[in-house]
Design an enzyme around this catalytic site. Structure first.
Site, PDB file in Angstrom:
ATOM      1  N   SER A 155      62.936  16.368  23.240  1.00  0.00           N
ATOM      2  CA  SER A 155      62.281  15.496  22.745  1.00  0.00           C
ATOM      3  C   SER A 155      61.575  16.115  21.359  1.00  0.00           C
ATOM      4  CB  SER A 155      61.846  14.225  23.939  1.00  0.00           C
ATOM      5  OG  SER A 155      60.218  15.113  24.559  1.00  0.00           O
ATOM      6  N   HIS A 176      69.243  13.961  22.878  1.00  0.00           N
ATOM      7  CA  HIS A 176      68.556  13.247  23.349  1.00  0.00           C
ATOM      8  C   HIS A 176      68.447  11.810  23.956  1.00  0.00           C
ATOM      9  CE1 HIS A 176      64.363  12.024  22.639  1.00  0.00           C
ATOM     10  NE2 HIS A 176      64.332  11.865  24.417  1.00  0.00           N
ATOM     11  N   GLU A 188      70.906  10.329  21.128  1.00  0.00           N
ATOM     12  CA  GLU A 188      70.278  10.851  19.307  1.00  0.00           C
ATOM     13  C   GLU A 188      70.914  12.217  19.831  1.00  0.00           C
ATOM     14  OE1 GLU A 188      65.989   9.725  18.169  1.00  0.00           O
ATOM     15  OE2 GLU A 188      66.192  10.934  19.157  1.00  0.00           O
ATOM     16  N   ASN A 226      60.918   9.780  18.011  1.00  0.00           N
ATOM     17  CA  ASN A 226      59.455  10.170  18.252  1.00  0.00           C
ATOM     18  C   ASN A 226      58.722  10.587  16.630  1.00  0.00           C
ATOM     19  OD1 ASN A 226      59.672   9.695  20.703  1.00  0.00           O
ATOM     20  ND2 ASN A 226      60.404  11.898  21.324  1.00  0.00           N
TER      21      ASN A 226
END
Length: 319
Positions: A155, A176, A188, A226
């Site tokens: 991540s 991800h 992702e 993120n």
């Protein structure tokens, strides 16, 4: 550690050499992903394995020991029971068949070497430590057939840096997933400059087959979610440090003013303050000139005091 994997790999190289040469002659980038090897039987790894098996893939779940794998498969079985009760609430027979057939698509192993020769895709979901990932992928790269695609579920670490120790940078991407994997729809797909178009197409097709809504992004810190989320949470902490408002008022403002289902400080508690600190520290070390990656002192203190959020019973709030 994953040390025993590497010992087994070294002992097995000569045994697999002939098979590897033959498998490498297969056309690269033309195979449908039907068998998936997931390395790491934690929450993320077992979740990925479950959804892959649910959607018609054969799966091998790899971890260090049989005890860990038994815990992982037990977790998957309980999760599937919940899915089946919801999906087939009026048909106990179909619910039972669903669980049994899905579990029947999952095998386990304590040796990655014994399965990478017969897989289409390797997804790594182990500790967020670059050195450990490098050792794993470097050794697997030497025995896996050329057509096998490698992916990391990291991540926060750069996919290109993880892939740098392999000779298949055109077949190495990021996948991800989000926790809990059986519930969260987003995937992702991280594309490095070296990733081939054919591999990207295979990863997109795999995401679609998994029932995920896939987004493609470049190999930037934190990818999309993120990269936007963690600096936002950190800025909320800085607002608290500047005595702009109380935690409750910061969260209420974002819920009612921006339509967020949860305020940033409450969300930070749910994510885990130690997780947020780990990500920020990694980014700050690599990109010290980026102000958004600076680590708030309050966050460091809370983690040092063992106040990690929901999982420890206290963070910005008490639980």
């Amino acid at each position: 550690t994953f040390q025993h994997y590497f010992i087994q790999i070294n002992l097995s190289r000569s045994m697999f050499a002939a098979r590897g040469i033959l498998a490498s002659a297969l056309a690269v980038g033309t195979r449908r992903i039907s068998h998936v090897t997931v390395i790491g039987g934690g929450l993320m790894g077992s979740g990925i394995a479950q959804v892959a098996a649910q959607t018609g893939h054969k799966v091998t779940l790899v971890d260090l020991d049989e005890t860990t794998l038994a815990s992982s498969t037990g977790r998957i079985s309980k999760s599937l029971d919940r899915v089946a009760k919801k999906k087939f609430k009026d048909d106990a027979g179909r619910a039972k068949n669903f669980v049994e057939s899905t579990m029947g698509s999952i095998t386990t192993s304590t040796s990655a070497v014994s399965v990478v020769m017969e897989t289409d895709l390797v997804i790594e979901a182990i500790v967020e430590n670059m050195a450990v990932k490098h050792r794993l992928f470097q050794e697997l790269d030497e025995v896996a057939p050329e057509a096998v695609i490698f992916a990391s579920n990291t991540s926060s670490l750069p996919i290109g840096e993880i892939a740098s120790v392999t000779n298949r940078k055109d077949r190495f991407g990021g996948l991800h997933f989000f926790n809990p994997v059986p519930i969260m729809k987003l995937l992702e797909i991280v594309k490095t400059p070296e990733l081939s178009d054919s591999t990207l197409d295979q990863l997109k097709a795999f995401g679609k087959a998994m029932g995920k809504a896939s987004v493609v992004c470049s190999d930037t810190p934190g990818f999309i979610v993120n990269r936007l989320l963690v600096p936002n949470l950190a800025e909320a902490v800085r607002m608290l440090e500047r005595d702009v408002a109380s935690p409750e008022d910061i969260d209420t403002a974002m819920k009612l003013g921006a339509g967020h289902p949860m305020g940033p400080l409450q969300l930070a508690d749910y994510v885990g303050l130690d997780t947020i600190l780990f990500i920020l520290q990694g980014w700050n070390e690599k990109y010290p000139e980026v102000d958004l990656f600076q680590v708030p002192v309050t966050l460091e203190k809370l983690v040092a005091d063992g106040k990690l959020g929901v999982k420890s019973g206290q963070g910005f709030y008490k639980y």
